[in-house]
Design an enzyme around this catalytic site. Structure first.
Site, PDB file in Angstrom:
ATOM      1  CG  ASN A  42      -0.802   0.209   2.215  1.00 40.62           C
ATOM      2  OD1 ASN A  42       0.345  -0.823   2.858  1.00 40.62           O
ATOM      3  ND2 ASN A  42      -1.224   0.958   3.542  1.00 40.62           N
ATOM      4  CB  ILE A  43       1.973   3.170  -2.580  1.00 37.07           C
ATOM      5  CG1 ILE A  43       2.438   2.616  -2.749  1.00 37.07           C
ATOM      6  CG2 ILE A  43       2.771   5.271  -2.362  1.00 37.07           C
ATOM      7  CD1 ILE A  43       2.975   2.522  -4.021  1.00 37.07           C
ATOM      8  CD  GLU A  44      -1.653   5.376   4.654  1.00 36.48           C
ATOM      9  OE1 GLU A  44      -1.103   6.201   4.861  1.00 36.48           O
ATOM     10  OE2 GLU A  44      -2.096   3.950   5.019  1.00 36.48           O
ATOM     11  CB  CYS A  53      -4.971  -1.788  -1.699  1.00 35.43           C
ATOM     12  SG  CYS A  53      -6.177  -1.030  -0.280  1.00 35.43           S
ATOM     13  CD  GLU A  55      -5.308  -6.021  -0.703  1.00 35.96           C
ATOM     14  OE1 GLU A  55      -5.069  -5.367  -1.306  1.00 35.96           O
ATOM     15  OE2 GLU A  55      -6.446  -6.567   0.318  1.00 35.96           O
ATOM     16  CB  CYS A  86     -10.211  -1.779   1.504  1.00 29.34           C
ATOM     17  SG  CYS A  86     -10.243  -1.570  -0.889  1.00 29.34           S
TER      18      CYS A  86
HETATM   19  N1  THU Z   1      -4.790  -1.954   2.955  1.00 29.01           N
HETATM   20  C1  THU Z   1      -4.574  -2.474   1.906  1.00 29.01           C
HETATM   21  O1  THU Z   1      -3.198  -1.835   1.257  1.00 29.01           O
HETATM   22  N2  THU Z   1      -5.097  -3.837   1.661  1.00 29.01           N
HETATM   23  C2  THU Z   1      -6.151  -4.252   2.054  1.00 29.01           C
HETATM   24  O2  THU Z   1      -6.263  -5.226   2.487  1.00 29.01           O
HETATM   25  C3  THU Z   1      -6.803  -3.068   3.257  1.00 29.01           C
HETATM   26  C4  THU Z   1      -6.253  -1.988   3.682  1.00 29.01           C
HETATM   27  C5  THU Z   1      -4.620  -0.084   3.485  1.00 29.01           C
HETATM   28  C6  THU Z   1      -5.291   0.956   2.618  1.00 29.01           C
HETATM   29  C7  THU Z   1      -3.937   2.172   3.597  1.00 29.01           C
HETATM   30  O3  THU Z   1      -2.721   2.569   3.333  1.00 29.01           O
HETATM   31  C8  THU Z   1      -4.226   1.124   4.773  1.00 29.01           C
HETATM   32  O4  THU Z   1      -4.185  -0.587   4.315  1.00 29.01           O
HETATM   33  C9  THU Z   1      -5.156   2.205   5.879  1.00 29.01           C
HETATM   34  O5  THU Z   1      -6.828   1.322   5.176  1.00 29.01           O
END
Ligand code: THU
Length: 130
Positions: A42-44, A53, A55, A86
């Site tokens: 995941n990269i914010e 996310c 995935e 998600c």
């Molecule tokens: N996130 C994922 O990368 N995959 C998931 O299955 C659930 C949530 C990430 C998105 C965000 O960067 C962080 O987790 C919190 O929601």
């Protein structure tokens, strides 16, 4: 292909996560039909909704490299319980990967195997756009 290796790749991919705001690390590893593995984390973004996310990172990496057929994906989180993808990722998994095994990995490295149709029953998809 052993799902143990796929789970290990997802755990390793978690260390490349950039969860600047949530501090929630996630890694994914996607297995192609011919046993190649594409990882993602995941990269914010400071504009939170632009975050991606783990995935979808893995899926888009694989698709952009020309891959089209997949067998399984492992998703690892630093959670006691098994991480749950998600809703947006469930839709993208359904659309781009189809019915695959999805291996959920908790912080102890334990695994639980589920599949696309279990995570997203009665899915919207191509068939609805005919
Ligand atoms: N996130 C994922 O990368 N995959 C998931 O299955 C659930 C949530 C990430 C998105 C965000 O960067 C962080 O987790 C919190 O929601």
């Amino acid at each position: 292909m052993d799902y143990k290796l796929l789970a290990e790749k997802a755990i390793k991919a978690k260390s490349n996560s950039l969860p600047t705001y949530s501090k929630f690390f996630v890694g994914a590893a996607l297995l192609t039909e011919d046993d190649k593995i594409y990882t993602g984390s995941n990269i914010e973004s400071s504009s939170y909704s632009l975050t991606i996310c783990a995935e979808r990172t893995a899926i888009f990496k694989a698709i952009s490299e020309g891959e089209r057929k997949f067998k399984a994906m492992a998703v690892a989180g630093d959670t006691n319980d098994f991480i749950s993808p998600c809703g947006a990722c469930r839709q993208v998994i359904s659309d781009l990967c189809g019915e695959i095994d999805i291996i959920l990995v908790n912080k102890k490295g334990e695994t639980k195997v589920t599949k696309t149709s279990e995570l997203l029953p009665f899915a919207f998809g191509d068939k609805d756009l005919q």
